[in-house]
Design an enzyme around this catalytic site. Sequence first.
Site, PDB file in Angstrom:
ATOM      1  CD  GLN A   1      -3.688  10.455   4.514  1.00 33.60           C
ATOM      2  OE1 GLN A   1      -4.227   9.473   5.026  1.00 33.60           O
ATOM      3  NE2 GLN A   1      -3.904  11.679   4.951  1.00 33.60           N
ATOM      4  CG  LEU A   2       0.863   5.506   6.942  1.00 33.47           C
ATOM      5  CD1 LEU A   2       1.526   6.620   7.774  1.00 33.47           C
ATOM      6  CD2 LEU A   2       0.139   4.528   7.871  1.00 33.47           C
TER       7      LEU A   2
ATOM      8  CE1 TYR B   1     -10.151   1.125   7.748  1.00 32.43           C
ATOM      9  CE2 TYR B   1     -11.014   2.631   9.404  1.00 32.43           C
ATOM     10  CZ  TYR B   1      -9.951   2.125   8.694  1.00 32.43           C
ATOM     11  OH  TYR B   1      -8.694   2.618   8.912  1.00 32.43           O
TER      12      TYR B   1
ATOM     13  CG  ASP C   1      -0.348   0.774  -4.036  1.00 33.48           C
ATOM     14  OD1 ASP C   1      -0.285   1.416  -2.972  1.00 33.48           O
ATOM     15  OD2 ASP C   1      -1.415   0.590  -4.657  1.00 33.48           O
ATOM     16  CB  ILE C   2      -3.348  -2.825  -6.064  1.00 32.35           C
ATOM     17  CG1 ILE C   2      -4.089  -3.778  -6.999  1.00 32.35           C
ATOM     18  CG2 ILE C   2      -4.106  -1.510  -5.897  1.00 32.35           C
ATOM     19  CD1 ILE C   2      -5.341  -4.371  -6.391  1.00 32.35           C
TER      20      ILE C   2
ATOM     21  N   GLY D   1       0.845  -1.206   0.000  1.00 34.22           N
ATOM     22  CA  GLY D   1       0.000   0.000   0.000  1.00 34.22           C
ATOM     23  C   GLY D   1       0.873   1.246   0.000  1.00 34.22           C
TER      24      GLY D   1
ATOM     25  CB  ILE E   1      -1.896  -7.593  -0.313  1.00 33.46           C
ATOM     26  CG1 ILE E   1      -1.485  -8.386   0.932  1.00 33.46           C
ATOM     27  CG2 ILE E   1      -3.154  -6.793  -0.054  1.00 33.46           C
ATOM     28  CD1 ILE E   1      -0.226  -9.191   0.797  1.00 33.46           C
TER      29      ILE E   1
HETATM   30  N1  SER Z   1      -9.145   7.961   8.822  1.00 28.52           N
HETATM   31  C1  SER Z   1      -9.904   6.757   8.759  1.00 28.52           C
HETATM   32  C2  SER Z   1     -11.217   6.954   8.120  1.00 28.52           C
HETATM   33  O1  SER Z   1     -11.727   8.046   8.207  1.00 28.52           O
HETATM   34  C3  SER Z   1     -10.123   6.219  10.135  1.00 28.52           C
HETATM   35  O2  SER Z   1      -9.038   5.434  10.482  1.00 28.52           O
HETATM   36  O3  SER Z   1     -11.760   6.052   7.572  1.00 28.52           O
END
Ligand code: SER
Length: 313
Positions: A12-13, A141, A34-35, A8, A52
């Site tokens: 962003q991270l 999530y 990354d994909i 990934g 992955i």
């Molecule tokens: N920043 C993430 C989101 O908003 C939460 O971990 O989905």
Amino acid sequence: MGRTLIIGACGQLGSELTVYLRSRKGQDQVVASDISKPIPYIADGPFEELNIMDKDQFLKILKKHDISEVYHLAAILSAKGEQNPLFAWQLNMDSLLIVLEAAKEKLIEKIYWPSSIAVFGPDTPKDQTPQNTIMNPDTVYGISKQAGERWCEYYHHKYGVDVRSLRYPGLIGYKTKPGGGTTDYAVDIFFKAVAGENFQSFLSKDTELPMMYMADAVRATVSLMEAPTESIKVRSSYNLAAMSFTPEEIFHELKKIYPDFKIEYTPDFRQKIADSWPNSINDNVATREWGWKPTFDLKTMVREIVTQMTVEI
Ligand code: SER
């Protein structure tokens, strides 16, 4: 110790972590994957295209590059997950289990996997949310992150897997944009302010959420990974905090720099997600066990991002 693999890495991270780890360990020591195709920011070092969910491809890459440490950052975030819950569950869970299994089989030595404030839900105490408390997440999530935390702890206790994790607050950076999160308004607002445009917030003006500047998030991640094994007592995921603010508060901070900047509030389905999350997080356990301390608050983060964005334009 072999090389590091980031899954990934175009995210962003992932993109900022790749650059930081390459500066620390050496360009060739950190393989980005990354994909999607590599973004220019990370294209100057080793890169592999990797879905992955493809276990064989993942295992090939581990061997080819002599990987001993994996940062598994690929995930479907909160807002996007609600649009396709089964796919979000499948991707977020299956991919984690593929990586954990590789560590169980001793193909890798160490794993980093991010969790999130999304593990908390409407029944969780909202202010200074403790490390251990009622969780009951109600987004797919959040459910996948909570289950993932349980799996990490399970693989650590049962198979001795060295897996480490942080519950990130909303992460704010300006180098690459996030995709599909609920806290992302606090990234988008910078792009509008700097471009001289008005901003439409999909969260109401008084929605307070825990947030963190990307530089702090990268530093926290690497300090956790470099901490001595015996100081890492939490093998689910650590609470992590830096600041909390509302859309109105960040807007006012930006308005000090851009006096003509305007905001309009048009909450959508993401409001319900934000309302189920904490206002602020207690991260005393992370501070005590591996010395976590944030360096940016709202004011210093806004100044820093605006300065960097206007220099780079
Ligand atoms: N920043 C993430 C989101 O908003 C939460 O971990 O989905």
